[in-house]
Motif scaffolding. Structure first.
Motif, mmCIF file in Angstrom:
data_model
loop_
_atom_site.group_PDB
_atom_site.id
_atom_site.type_symbol
_atom_site.label_atom_id
_atom_site.label_comp_id
_atom_site.label_asym_id
_atom_site.label_seq_id
_atom_site.Cartn_x
_atom_site.Cartn_y
_atom_site.Cartn_z
ATOM 1 N N UNK A 54 0.816 -1.211 0.000
ATOM 2 C CA UNK A 54 0.000 0.000 0.000
ATOM 3 C C UNK A 54 0.845 1.254 0.000
ATOM 4 N N UNK A 55 1.969 1.202 0.715
ATOM 5 C CA UNK A 55 2.883 2.345 0.746
ATOM 6 C C UNK A 55 3.493 2.588 -0.633
ATOM 7 N N UNK A 56 3.842 1.524 -1.342
ATOM 8 C CA UNK A 56 4.405 1.682 -2.686
ATOM 9 C C UNK A 56 3.412 2.392 -3.597
ATOM 10 N N UNK A 57 2.129 2.020 -3.504
ATOM 11 C CA UNK A 57 1.112 2.691 -4.321
ATOM 12 C C UNK A 57 1.040 4.178 -3.973
ATOM 13 N N UNK A 58 1.032 4.487 -2.687
ATOM 14 C CA UNK A 58 0.962 5.895 -2.260
ATOM 15 C C UNK A 58 2.201 6.664 -2.704
ATOM 16 N N UNK A 59 3.366 6.033 -2.632
ATOM 17 C CA UNK A 59 4.603 6.696 -3.035
ATOM 18 C C UNK A 59 4.607 6.981 -4.530
ATOM 19 N N UNK A 83 9.355 0.266 -10.672
ATOM 20 C CA UNK A 83 9.603 0.453 -9.241
ATOM 21 C C UNK A 83 8.740 -0.483 -8.409
ATOM 22 N N UNK A 84 7.453 -0.556 -8.726
ATOM 23 C CA UNK A 84 6.544 -1.401 -7.952
ATOM 24 C C UNK A 84 6.901 -2.870 -8.102
ATOM 25 N N UNK A 85 7.189 -3.314 -9.319
ATOM 26 C CA UNK A 85 7.492 -4.728 -9.552
ATOM 27 C C UNK A 85 8.740 -5.158 -8.807
ATOM 28 N N UNK A 86 9.766 -4.316 -8.797
ATOM 29 C CA UNK A 86 11.028 -4.674 -8.151
ATOM 30 C C UNK A 86 10.888 -4.654 -6.630
ATOM 31 N N UNK A 87 10.118 -3.725 -6.113
ATOM 32 C CA UNK A 87 9.987 -3.627 -4.660
ATOM 33 C C UNK A 87 9.072 -4.693 -4.083
ATOM 34 N N UNK A 88 7.918 -4.941 -4.703
ATOM 35 C CA UNK A 88 6.928 -5.828 -4.084
ATOM 36 C C UNK A 88 6.507 -6.992 -4.971
ATOM 37 N N UNK A 342 -3.088 5.401 -0.076
ATOM 38 C CA UNK A 342 -2.530 4.529 0.965
ATOM 39 C C UNK A 342 -3.630 3.683 1.596
ATOM 40 N N UNK A 343 -4.769 4.303 1.884
ATOM 41 C CA UNK A 343 -5.866 3.576 2.523
ATOM 42 C C UNK A 343 -6.435 2.506 1.599
ATOM 43 N N UNK A 344 -6.707 2.883 0.346
ATOM 44 C CA UNK A 344 -7.288 1.921 -0.595
ATOM 45 C C UNK A 344 -6.291 0.810 -0.921
ATOM 46 N N UNK A 345 -5.041 1.197 -1.199
ATOM 47 C CA UNK A 345 -4.039 0.195 -1.538
ATOM 48 C C UNK A 345 -3.785 -0.772 -0.402
ATOM 49 N N UNK A 346 -3.604 -0.243 0.805
ATOM 50 C CA UNK A 346 -3.374 -1.116 1.956
ATOM 51 C C UNK A 346 -4.575 -2.010 2.208
ATOM 52 N N UNK A 347 -5.772 -1.453 2.068
ATOM 53 C CA UNK A 347 -6.980 -2.252 2.277
ATOM 54 C C UNK A 347 -7.050 -3.420 1.319
#
Length: 375
Positions: A54-59, A83-88, A342-347
């Motif tokens: 969720x943090x990656x999405x917000x970032x 960035x997202x693929x490599x991190x998560x 952050x809220x939607x992604x983490x959820x």
């Protein structure tokens, strides 16, 4: 590279919407495995990776607000797939970018609603698949070092941006609403997005390198770089001199699990960085049109562009309506966007994690899978 309504005709928009829906469905299943397999200990890894996803999405949302100049009268911004693929992980990465595009289209009138399938296909799927495939190939041939992950991240991100430009050109060839020669579209799109790719690669490499320097165990693409500890004997000892290992007593207790390291500091630092970028630094971003907007204006691709359905949204154009101070209006909109993403992604990722854990709990435990008292 957010495609507005009216650039692509209805049949191709519907087709890409179907492609995006299938890809998101596949990514939901794949993300469950990535979240459950993160870190040592499966469930423990999922518990820490879901909030980080969720943090990656917000970032990514925050950094996309930071348009940087790439040529006279043209700017670019992060796409974020690499960035997202490599991190998560690639499946989770597709979902991260899709969440960002959904929030941007619904809340900020950025990227058409009827073109949401086009944007997810181009910016989430193409960039993630191309970047991660190239990244994995490079990591296999480069030395097994952390620096190699950063180098591979740079190259993968650099290539992913013009790849998305090529994909847009293909979609426009199939369903473009304006009569523009495809050769001109291809040359202009790829040319400017190669320059934007340099910025994308720099941001991606710096971010991945920073996380690896602090917590390499949290980087999906860096898994397997840390070698397991080995018990070494004296170099003077011969095989005949080495004592045979003693048999472990049957009643010996299992070795205690390695302590889990908290991700709270990393999470807080990431949230703080996203808020600073969206709430403060974004005021100084380039006001020039991005690569697609510039090409569309110069070559007439936007001849049949339509107004966004959410153009009167209180947060349209990343500015809070009725606040006259542009710095405050833009900064507050950015902070709201970071919080909402952050809220939607983490959820989303927490729900995926819980569904994965529930499915695992429903299966009968084998001898190797019985839960220990330390979990």
């Amino acid at each position: 590279m957010h495609v507005p309504d009216g650039f692509i005709n209805a049949p191709v928009s519907v087709a890409t919407g179907a492609v995006a829906a299938v890809a998101v469905a596949v990514s939901l299943r794949g993300a469950r495995r990535e979240l459950a397999g993160a870190g040592a200990g499966g469930v423990a890894g999922a518990e820490r990776t879901a909030p980080l996803a969720g943090l990656v999405a917000a970032f990514i949302f925050a950094v996309q607000m930071l348009n940087f100049p790439v040529a006279a009268g043209t700017s670019g911004h992060l796409l974020g797939g690499a960035l997202a693929a490599i991190l998560v992980g690639p499946y989770t990465g597709v979902l991260c970018v899709s969440v960002v595009l959904l929030m941007q289209g619904v809340l900020f009138a950025d990227g058409g609603l009827t073109a949401l399938g086009v944007n997810i296909t181009d910016m989430a799927i193409v960039t993630t698949v191309v970047a991660y495939a190239l990244f994995r190939g490079l990591v296999k041939v480069l030395p097994r070092r952390r620096r190699s992950v950063t180098v591979a991240s740079f190259v993968a991100a650099l290539v992913s941006v013009p790849a998305a430009a090529v994909a847009f050109t293909g979609l426009y060839a199939l369903g473009g609403t304006a009569d523009v020669p495809i050769g001109k579209v291809f040359t202009a799109m790829v040319g400017v997005h190669v320059l934007i790719g340099i910025g994308e690669a720099t941001i991606t490499a710096l971010t991945v390198g920073a996380v690896i320097a602090v917590r390499p165990d949290l980087v999906h693409g860096a898994r397997g770089l840390t070698k397991p500890l080995e018990l070494r004997t004296s170099p003077l000892a011969t095989p005949a001199d080495e004592p045979a290992p003693a048999a472990a007593p049957a009643s010996a207790a299992p070795a205690p699990a390695a302590p889990r390291r908290s991700v709270r500091r990393v999470w807080l630092a990431g949230v703080a960085a996203a808020l600073v970028c969206a709430g403060g630094v974004s005021y100084y971003a380039s006001a020039s049109p991005d690569g697609l907007e510039k090409v569309a204006h110069d070559h007439g691709i936007d001849a049949k562009a339509e107004d966004h359905a959410a153009k009167d949204s209180p947060l349209a154009d990343y500015s809070v309506k009725d606040i006259t101070d542009p710095r405050l209006a833009g900064g507050l909109a950015g902070v709201i966007g970071v919080g909402a993403t952050l809220a939607v992604g983490t959820g989303v990722f927490v729900i995926l994690r819980r569904r994965r854990n529930t499915g695992a709990d429903d299966r009968p435990a084998t001898g190797a899978e019985r839960p220990s008292e330390n979990v």
